[in-house]
Design a protein around this motif. Structure first.
Motif, PDB file in Angstrom:
ATOM      1  N   ILE A   1      -0.712   7.548  -7.466  1.00  0.00           N
ATOM      2  CA  ILE A   1      -0.958   6.813  -8.683  1.00  0.00           C
ATOM      3  C   ILE A   1      -1.869   7.645  -9.594  1.00  0.00           C
ATOM      4  O   ILE A   1      -3.112   7.673  -9.212  1.00  0.00           O
ATOM      5  CB  ILE A   1      -1.282   5.386  -8.725  1.00  0.00           C
ATOM      6  CG1 ILE A   1      -0.408   4.617  -7.664  1.00  0.00           C
ATOM      7  CG2 ILE A   1      -1.500   4.807 -10.062  1.00  0.00           C
ATOM      8  CD1 ILE A   1      -0.727   3.146  -7.743  1.00  0.00           C
TER       9      ILE A   1
ATOM     10  N   MET B   1     -11.133   7.270  -0.476  1.00  0.00           N
ATOM     11  CA  MET B   1     -10.220   6.139  -0.882  1.00  0.00           C
ATOM     12  C   MET B   1     -10.158   5.866  -2.258  1.00  0.00           C
ATOM     13  O   MET B   1     -11.108   5.783  -2.889  1.00  0.00           O
ATOM     14  CB  MET B   1     -11.022   4.764  -0.063  1.00  0.00           C
ATOM     15  CG  MET B   1      -9.977   3.803   0.505  1.00  0.00           C
ATOM     16  SD  MET B   1     -10.347   2.576   1.588  1.00  0.00           S
ATOM     17  CE  MET B   1     -12.137   2.078   0.856  1.00  0.00           C
ATOM     18  N   LYS B   2      -8.768   5.804  -2.685  1.00  0.00           N
ATOM     19  CA  LYS B   2      -8.578   5.702  -4.047  1.00  0.00           C
ATOM     20  C   LYS B   2      -8.496   4.467  -4.558  1.00  0.00           C
ATOM     21  O   LYS B   2      -7.654   3.488  -3.895  1.00  0.00           O
ATOM     22  CB  LYS B   2      -7.111   6.405  -4.367  1.00  0.00           C
ATOM     23  CG  LYS B   2      -7.052   6.763  -5.769  1.00  0.00           C
ATOM     24  CD  LYS B   2      -5.917   7.549  -5.972  1.00  0.00           C
ATOM     25  CE  LYS B   2      -5.648   7.422  -7.367  1.00  0.00           C
ATOM     26  NZ  LYS B   2      -4.737   7.682  -8.398  1.00  0.00           N
ATOM     27  N   LYS B   3      -9.184   3.927  -5.624  1.00  0.00           N
ATOM     28  CA  LYS B   3      -9.247   2.485  -5.924  1.00  0.00           C
ATOM     29  C   LYS B   3      -8.808   2.572  -7.495  1.00  0.00           C
ATOM     30  O   LYS B   3      -9.249   3.423  -8.135  1.00  0.00           O
ATOM     31  CB  LYS B   3     -10.333   1.923  -5.981  1.00  0.00           C
ATOM     32  CG  LYS B   3     -10.666   1.685  -4.381  1.00  0.00           C
ATOM     33  CD  LYS B   3     -12.048   1.159  -4.060  1.00  0.00           C
ATOM     34  CE  LYS B   3     -12.461   1.063  -2.702  1.00  0.00           C
ATOM     35  NZ  LYS B   3     -13.751   0.877  -2.494  1.00  0.00           N
ATOM     36  N   THR B   4      -7.984   1.610  -8.014  1.00  0.00           N
ATOM     37  CA  THR B   4      -7.849   1.357  -9.233  1.00  0.00           C
ATOM     38  C   THR B   4      -7.746  -0.039  -9.758  1.00  0.00           C
ATOM     39  O   THR B   4      -7.415  -0.785  -9.120  1.00  0.00           O
ATOM     40  CB  THR B   4      -6.071   2.324  -9.659  1.00  0.00           C
ATOM     41  OG1 THR B   4      -6.008   2.079 -10.970  1.00  0.00           O
ATOM     42  CG2 THR B   4      -5.303   1.703  -8.664  1.00  0.00           C
ATOM     43  N   PHE B   5      -7.992  -0.133 -11.227  1.00  0.00           N
ATOM     44  CA  PHE B   5      -8.093  -1.402 -11.756  1.00  0.00           C
ATOM     45  C   PHE B   5      -6.539  -1.785 -11.990  1.00  0.00           C
ATOM     46  O   PHE B   5      -5.863  -1.073 -12.623  1.00  0.00           O
ATOM     47  CB  PHE B   5      -8.928  -1.318 -13.140  1.00  0.00           C
ATOM     48  CG  PHE B   5     -10.298  -1.680 -12.867  1.00  0.00           C
ATOM     49  CD1 PHE B   5     -10.818  -2.715 -12.462  1.00  0.00           C
ATOM     50  CD2 PHE B   5     -11.123  -0.437 -12.989  1.00  0.00           C
ATOM     51  CE1 PHE B   5     -12.266  -2.948 -12.252  1.00  0.00           C
ATOM     52  CE2 PHE B   5     -12.475  -0.544 -12.866  1.00  0.00           C
ATOM     53  CZ  PHE B   5     -12.832  -1.615 -12.313  1.00  0.00           C
TER      54      PHE B   5
END
Lengths: 86, 83
Positions: B70, B1-5
């Motif tokens: 992204i 799972m890709k998470k970004t601020f």
């Protein structure tokens, strides 16, 4: 209701027992799940917990109760260990 | 799972899958109750033809559905990004 992410920055976070947690510094977006994952909160209330050198907390979106002028989250007795319980 | 601020996304450029730079990201809209991300708010590039897209007062709304990935750029599907 639809809101913009930047509107959250700087908002104060309180628990449902009216205890200040901190201020929203950033928002974590789950790109694959297309949803908000958590809120990054800084300026943590030192009465609430000792961060031991860390800059802030990540509040999972599922424990948020409401967002308006402030953010209200569930009061997790275990997580906020330093609070005196009655 | 890709998470970004969210702050890490600011000033990133949006590129469609045909290699065209569409503009720069300004904001993200989301649903307060579900936490579901709805749209990217984009400032369109000067040379970008905004016909067919949801535009409102110099801001272009690109559905988050269209986001492919992204990394250095935000890559969006050229068909899904139109309204």
């Amino acid at each position: 209701m639809k809101t913009q992410i930047t509107d959250l920055f700087g908002m104060h976070v309180y628990t449902d027992k009216a205890v200040l947690v901190g201020e929203i510094e950033d928002v974590v977006v789950d790109v694959d799940g297309k949803k908000i994952d958590s809120l990054a909160v800084s300026n943590i209330n030192p009465e609430l917990m000792d961060l031991k050198g860390f800059r802030g907390l990540r509040i999972p979106y599922r424990i948020i109760i409401a967002i308006g002028d402030i953010v209200i989250i569930r009061h997790l007795t275990g997580a906020f260990g330093r609070m005196k319980q009655e | 799972m890709k998470k970004t601020f969210a702050r890490a996304l600011s000033k990133k450029q949006i590129m469609s899958t045909d290699g065209m730079v569409m503009g720069t990201i300004k904001n993200i809209t989301f649903d307060l109750h579900t936490g579901q991300v709805i749209d990217l708010v984009v400032k369109p590039d000067q040379n970008f033809e905004t016909a067919g897209y949801a535009v409102e007062a110099e801001r272009m709304f690109v559905p988050f559905e269209a986001v492919r990935d992204i990394k250095d750029y935000i890559v969006v599907d050229r068909y899904l990004s139109k309204k």
